[in-house]
Write a protein that holds these residues in place. Structure first.
Motif, mmCIF file in Angstrom:
data_model
loop_
_atom_site.group_PDB
_atom_site.id
_atom_site.type_symbol
_atom_site.label_atom_id
_atom_site.label_comp_id
_atom_site.label_asym_id
_atom_site.label_seq_id
_atom_site.Cartn_x
_atom_site.Cartn_y
_atom_site.Cartn_z
ATOM 1 N N TRP A 1 -8.740 1.042 8.867
ATOM 2 C CA TRP A 1 -8.272 0.837 7.608
ATOM 3 C C TRP A 1 -8.086 -0.327 7.104
ATOM 4 O O TRP A 1 -8.470 -0.815 6.062
ATOM 5 N N PHE B 1 0.657 -1.214 -0.148
ATOM 6 C CA PHE B 1 0.027 -0.023 0.076
ATOM 7 C C PHE B 1 0.625 1.185 0.034
ATOM 8 O O PHE B 1 1.681 1.307 0.748
ATOM 9 N N SER C 1 -1.709 10.724 8.554
ATOM 10 C CA SER C 1 -1.257 9.703 7.734
ATOM 11 C C SER C 1 0.516 9.687 7.592
ATOM 12 O O SER C 1 0.974 8.917 7.093
ATOM 13 N N TRP D 1 0.020 2.853 10.734
ATOM 14 C CA TRP D 1 0.430 1.960 9.677
ATOM 15 C C TRP D 1 0.997 0.975 10.353
ATOM 16 O O TRP D 1 0.768 -0.280 9.872
ATOM 17 N N GLY E 1 8.691 -2.469 10.062
ATOM 18 C CA GLY E 1 7.843 -1.295 9.754
ATOM 19 C C GLY E 1 7.684 -0.623 11.220
ATOM 20 O O GLY E 1 6.278 -0.235 11.550
ATOM 21 N N THR F 1 8.050 -1.294 5.914
ATOM 22 C CA THR F 1 7.897 0.012 5.551
ATOM 23 C C THR F 1 9.130 0.454 4.706
ATOM 24 O O THR F 1 10.037 -0.214 5.000
ATOM 25 N N ILE G 1 4.185 -1.125 3.409
ATOM 26 C CA ILE G 1 3.698 0.273 3.469
ATOM 27 C C ILE G 1 4.801 1.244 2.741
ATOM 28 O O ILE G 1 5.838 1.156 3.385
ATOM 29 N N GLY H 1 -0.572 -2.758 9.573
ATOM 30 C CA GLY H 1 -0.080 -3.820 8.861
ATOM 31 C C GLY H 1 -0.270 -5.101 9.896
ATOM 32 O O GLY H 1 -0.586 -6.089 9.184
ATOM 33 N N HIS I 1 11.524 6.778 7.316
ATOM 34 C CA HIS I 1 10.584 6.613 6.442
ATOM 35 C C HIS I 1 10.261 8.248 5.506
ATOM 36 O O HIS I 1 11.013 9.078 5.896
ATOM 37 N N THR J 1 0.506 5.071 1.040
ATOM 38 C CA THR J 1 -0.277 6.088 2.105
ATOM 39 C C THR J 1 0.072 7.300 1.848
ATOM 40 O O THR J 1 1.314 7.865 1.784
ATOM 41 N N PRO K 1 4.842 4.999 2.899
ATOM 42 C CA PRO K 1 4.238 6.115 3.508
ATOM 43 C C PRO K 1 4.790 7.345 2.874
ATOM 44 O O PRO K 1 5.990 7.595 2.984
#
Length: 561
Positions: A342, A131, A139, A181, A165, A156, A198, A185, A171, A133, A200
């Protein structure tokens, strides 16, 4: 046809940027390049992803082979050795391998006919759900306490590499605090039993206009596309609206701008990207027209079959889920609820089904470590003391790997683990009951939030009420886990009595055949770390079970429930 060609071009570019071939490889050696550890690749409709494999080799290799081995107890399907380059030239290779959804150690080897020249491995490679984000602060890591996933299979993107993550890791998003997140996850991994990746890219206080094509934030989405490979990603998850409520953006204007962002991403990604859009616009004590933004978000959701509704968060402040009643950023409970919502939205919209899998029955890891590390300038050993409350049969000895670099002590063949009777005082252990070297070739498997390596032993029964001590060597400057435990309610031994650094003289290992060894409590701050571990079954197995444990090495995954 053009969209398909765009996707092929994007995939080729991703392969080129994802890997940098190592220029220096020892004679007869092979290496893997790029960010494979903790990487997650999006599965397709047939539950498969194509894992890119690139690297360098030396020597007279006639072909390059690869395989994926399921990490102990995790969902997945191990592959057989398969040729990924039938005629390598120039000292490098660049290929891919089809792998089913799951959590793996990937291995490549250079071959000369039927002779193995050299092998390289990368653990923690995932095929699952990916995903992107985007949006603003809620977020983008502006929440409460830093969050940590409850499962090692949550990853991540840092901007240059995949990683575990945890919010504490680097990040691309602009905040430095907690995010939803890790919990998103973890909830999704618990549901689907496959890894979640993820990417981000959120920006604090950003407006929807700043994400439109031609503006700086849109480039963040383009960069995220380049991280993904052939199957792309599952969806973009969008949480934004507070800034536009503050700016009094009209319903029509907000909807039009968001729709233009969505349309552009589909052109640039080369496929019809699904979007999840949160209903979010509440901004503390400002007198802002929050409902106009939610109306716009609902309009976009209603008008596009590939846009689905995400969490509705405007009520979080009245539910005690923000840092303060007038602060729009979510507290710990809010981050966890945001992540859970989510997960529910994603599962419902895509009709994602849990994999029909249960952990195989077999030995249970004794301790699952969640966080912390320590280093020392000299080689040392660490141990901990325990007392069985039920009859236990030890089937494997193991070591933790906090640094993520595999088994060390290469010169000694691996890391030594010893199980002792407790000597009755704080100065040392009693008789050594069993010892084993965990080899550098051991396969990693989950142990809480991180990994452990095990080697099977002849099953050893421990007595109820008797004290025992487990310890393992550790090379200088390697990392170890601190004693933050995920306790099992049915763990058949009492609370752990932590012991610290175990001094050794001469050899960088504990004596492999000694009857006794001294493990004094270490210096301040060093008496709450764990080195050795083991796996066990409760009670005395039937003879047929012992054979099965010895030959198959059954494993079990440690999961947060």
């Amino acid at each position: 046809m053009m969209r398909y060609m765009n996707r092929v071009i994007a995939f080729s570019a991703a392969i080129a940027t994802f890997f940098v071939i190592s220029a220096a490889v020892a004679e007869g050696a092979i290496s893997l390049s790029g960010s494979l550890e903790h990487a997650v690749f999006q599965r397709d409709a047939s539950n498969v992803a194509y894992v890119p494999l690139a690297g360098a080799y030396s020597g007279a290799a006639t072909h390059i082979e690869a395989r994926a081995v399921t990490l102990g107890g995790s969902y997945g399907t191990s592959t057989k050795w398969t040729t990924i380059d039938a005629s390598p030239t120039g000292g490098s290779f660049n290929s891919e391998m089809a792998v089913s959804a799951g959590w793996y150690q990937v291995e490549v080897r250079a071959m000369n006919g039927s002779t193995v020249l050299s092998t390289a491995t990368r653990p923690y490679v995932g095929v699952g759900e990916v995903f992107i984000t985007a949006g603003q602060s809620n977020s983008a890591y502006y929440g409460g306490t830093l969050q940590t996933p409850g499962d090692a299979r949550v990853s991540t993107w840092s901007g240059s590499t995949w990683q575990f993550g945890a919010d504490s890791n680097p990040h691309v998003a602009t905040g430095t605090n907690g995010s939803p997140w890790p919990d998103f996850g973890t909830y999704l991994v618990d549901c689907l039993e496959i890894p979640v990746g993820i990417i981000p890219v959120g920006v604090g206080s950003s407006s929807v206009q700043s994400w439109m094509p031609g503006n700086s934030n849109y480039n963040r989405l383009l960069s995220a596309f380049n991280v993904t490979t052939r199957n792309g990603f599952r969806a973009i998850l969008w949480h934004q609206g507070e800034e536009d409520a503050y700016r009094s953006t009209s319903t029509a204007t907000y909807a039009s701008r968001l729709e233009s962002v969505i349309a552009a991403t589909r052109d640039d990604a080369g496929f019809d990207v699904p979007w999840g859009v949160a209903r979010a616009s509440w901004l503390n004590t400002y007198d802002v027209p929050a409902q106009m933004i939610v109306d716009a978000q609902n309009q976009v959701i209603a008008n596009d079959p590939l846009v689905f509704g995400g969490p509705e968060t405007n009520s979080f402040h009245s539910r005690g889920l923000t840092i303060t009643p007038t602060n729009p950023h979510f507290n710990d409970a809010g981050l966890q609820e945001h992540g859970r919502l989510w997960k529910e939205a994603v599962v419902d919209f895509f009709n994602l089904q849990a994999n029909p899998w249960e952990p195989p029955s077999g030995p249970t890891p004794a301790v699952k470590i969640q966080s912390g590390s320590s280093t020392a300038a000299d080689p040392y050993s660490l141990g901990w003391r325990f007392t069985p409350t039920e009859e236990m049969v030890i089937t494997s000895l193991g070591v933790f790997d906090a640094k993520g670099d595999g088994i060390n002590n290469v010169a000694d063949g691996g890391q030594l683990v010893c199980l002792f009777e407790w000597g009755g005082n704080e100065s040392g252990a009693g008789a050594c009951l069993v010892s084993a070297v965990v080899p550098t070739t051991a396969i990693a498997e989950p142990a809480g939030s991180f990994m452990a390596y095990y080697v099977d032993i002849e099953p050893l029964t421990l007595e109820v009420g008797k004290e025992y001590f487990i310890a393992a060597t550790c090379p200088a400057y390697d990392l170890l886990y601190s004693a933050v435990l995920i306790d099992d309610e049915d763990r058949p031994f009492d609370r752990l009595a932590c012991q610290g650094h175990a001094t050794r003289t001469g050899s960088p290992q504990m004596p492999a055949h000694a009857n006794t060894a001294t493990f004094p409590v270490g210096p301040s701050g060093a008496d709450d770390y764990f080195g050795g571990t083991f796996k066990y079954v409760v009670g005395v197995p039937e003879p047929s079970t012992l054979v099965l444990l010895s030959t198959l090495g059954l494993l079990v995954i440690c999961r947060r429930r």
